[in-house]
Design a protein around this motif. Sequence first.
Motif, PDB file in Angstrom:
ATOM      1  N   GLN A  50       0.848  -1.195   0.000  1.00 11.32           N
ATOM      2  CA  GLN A  50       0.000   0.000   0.000  1.00 11.32           C
ATOM      3  C   GLN A  50       0.876   1.234   0.000  1.00 11.32           C
ATOM      4  N   VAL A  51       0.336   2.318  -0.557  1.00 15.37           N
ATOM      5  CA  VAL A  51       0.923   3.630  -0.327  1.00 15.37           C
ATOM      6  C   VAL A  51       0.044   4.297   0.727  1.00 15.37           C
ATOM      7  N   ILE A  52       0.657   4.703   1.815  1.00 15.92           N
ATOM      8  CA  ILE A  52      -0.128   5.202   2.952  1.00 15.92           C
ATOM      9  C   ILE A  52       0.152   6.690   3.192  1.00 15.92           C
ATOM     10  N   GLU A  53      -0.913   7.470   3.219  1.00 18.01           N
ATOM     11  CA  GLU A  53      -0.787   8.882   3.568  1.00 18.01           C
ATOM     12  C   GLU A  53      -0.293   8.992   5.006  1.00 18.01           C
ATOM     13  N   ARG A  54       0.526  10.002   5.256  1.00 20.38           N
ATOM     14  CA  ARG A  54       1.100  10.126   6.596  1.00 20.38           C
ATOM     15  C   ARG A  54       0.018  10.254   7.672  1.00 20.38           C
ATOM     16  N   GLN A  55      -1.062  10.945   7.316  1.00 23.17           N
ATOM     17  CA  GLN A  55      -2.140  11.141   8.284  1.00 23.17           C
ATOM     18  C   GLN A  55      -2.765   9.808   8.712  1.00 23.17           C
ATOM     19  N   ASP A  56      -2.676   8.834   7.819  1.00 21.54           N
ATOM     20  CA  ASP A  56      -3.308   7.530   8.109  1.00 21.54           C
ATOM     21  C   ASP A  56      -2.309   6.505   8.652  1.00 21.54           C
ATOM     22  N   MET A  57      -1.038   6.878   8.680  1.00 19.70           N
ATOM     23  CA  MET A  57       0.018   5.906   8.985  1.00 19.70           C
ATOM     24  C   MET A  57      -0.216   5.176  10.309  1.00 19.70           C
ATOM     25  N   LYS A  58      -0.431   5.967  11.345  1.00 17.17           N
ATOM     26  CA  LYS A  58      -0.563   5.368  12.675  1.00 17.17           C
ATOM     27  C   LYS A  58      -1.749   4.406  12.723  1.00 17.17           C
TER      28      LYS A  58
END
Lengths: 286, 318
Positions: free
Chosen positions: A261-269
């Motif tokens: 996946q490519v994960i947006e930083r906002q969604d990382m956690k």
Amino acid sequence: MLKDFFSKKKKYASIPREEAKQEIPEGLMQKCPNCHKIFYRKELKKNLNVCPNCSFHHQMTARERIDSLFDEHTFEEWDQNIITENPLGFPDYLEKVEKDREKTGLNEAVVTGKGKMQGFETAFAVMDSRFRMGSMGSVVGEKIARAIEKAKEQKIPFIIFTASGGARMQEGVLSLMQMTKTSIAIKRFSEAGGLMISVMTHPTTGGVSASFASIGDYNFAEPGALIGFAGRRIIEQTIREELPEDFQTAEFLLKHGHLDQVIERQDMKEVLTTLLDIHEGGAQPS
Amino acid sequence: MKQVLEFEKPVMELREKIAELKKFTAESDMDLTSEIETLEQRLVKLEEDVYGNMKPWDRVQMARHAERPTTLDYVKELFTHFLEFHGDRLYGDDEAIVSGVAKYKGKPVTVIGHQRGKDTKENIRRNFGMPHPEGYRKALRHMKQAEKFNRPIICFIDTKGAYPGKAAEERGQSEAIARNLMEMAGLRVPIICIVIGEGGSGGALALGVGDRIHMLENSTYSVISPEGAAALLWKDSGLAQKAAETMMITSYDLKKLQVIDDIIPELKGGAHRDVALQATEIDHVLNQSLQELYDLPKEELLEKRWEKYKQIGDYSTL
């Protein structure tokens, strides 16, 4: 000297563009290199260094990354006391390392330790590209290998955030061999049932992309991150053709099947926590 | 056409002179035996002087010598029953790596190596010995097979590096190399790696995780080519000669850095002088390594492999 008086020496120093860009973060404002909008530094920081206008992911320091992911006061750092040597006797090498040490407050280009993410205890390594471009020499390899070994001993998962230009030239073949060292550590960890998650951030190239970054049980990346083995310029010279604009980006790798996946930083956690939850904390069988 | 390297020109010239005199003696009735003898003595001395004091850059040239024996040259000398097998079962067959089974002193082994071409046509077919991901994946497939059937693995390393191309990146060059490093770490059979020419960075390393790492005397092993290092460090690829010295890439350097086990001595003037004779030197070291590893319990083998790589690196602790 009279001659000096007439010389047409420039009275100003020219700053290469890259450095000029780097200088801005120290101030109050920061310009987004992607959409060119200017933001308050604080505003950007609050947004995890993601541009509020165009979602461009600015680089994060290792400390910022750790703070953004781990529960407060749960972070324990490992192996801060390992210090870089100069095995090849490379001119000015240790001075440059020392300078980066002062600049970053880190002993080397990676911070390792353990912490809790929404209560899930996990070992981690976070690379910092401000330190010698995040390049991997003996200390980086050793710290990462030790962190993996500790994760194995303590039966906790291992998460790595990569940000590196590759192997460190100044330590020659010893840098190259760190690829092997870390990969063997991962193999041993994996055989013991350990869970490894790799998150590639901008940039992850060369010897780092060709070792631990690419062999997690899960491989993720941040949007727009440059990820690849060989440098773009070298490839263009070799094949004598221009490469597509998105070549070696996270999105390019996703398209070609190399990322989960490519994960947006906002969604990382949230994604990482969910994954740890699915692995029931990721504890290894005793 | 024989390729003569810059530093060995004096040797070659003297050799030619001696050959000329011999021809002359044979054709005329002038006796030049004593002159020839003197020159031959001088040649021995000169050879010792020239080949005994090779600079790192000389060794780089030797490692890249057009006539330098390749993996398949040594396979012919060292093994019997060699069968080459193709393909990674995923995408294609990469001829920059050859791979197959053979017998070594009567016992089955798996043999894998980078393969350069002998001429332009073959070099194009083999991509100058610079593999794509499918090459590494073929190698790994054969290594796994070796593990299943309990055969030791022998890897010959001889590449400028993994191919820096668009298709290679698309198909996961990084992952292919990383996967090999990781999987080789856990293979429950002895692995012997021998650098026979250039050991170019990650592309070499992907066949280079073993229980014994040996280097031919005039081979090199490096994180980046001297030209690449010069371009990166000093923005001038013309300083390759200086980079070759700074970067510590010769067999002697790697021994000193405690990365390799043994230096395999080369013939005076390089391995290409006599492949068969050079192969006997390799044979000696290979045989000894296998003897040491054959009967090692598997757990101990893996533990020792880890310990071997764990100690590589230079740092201090506060």
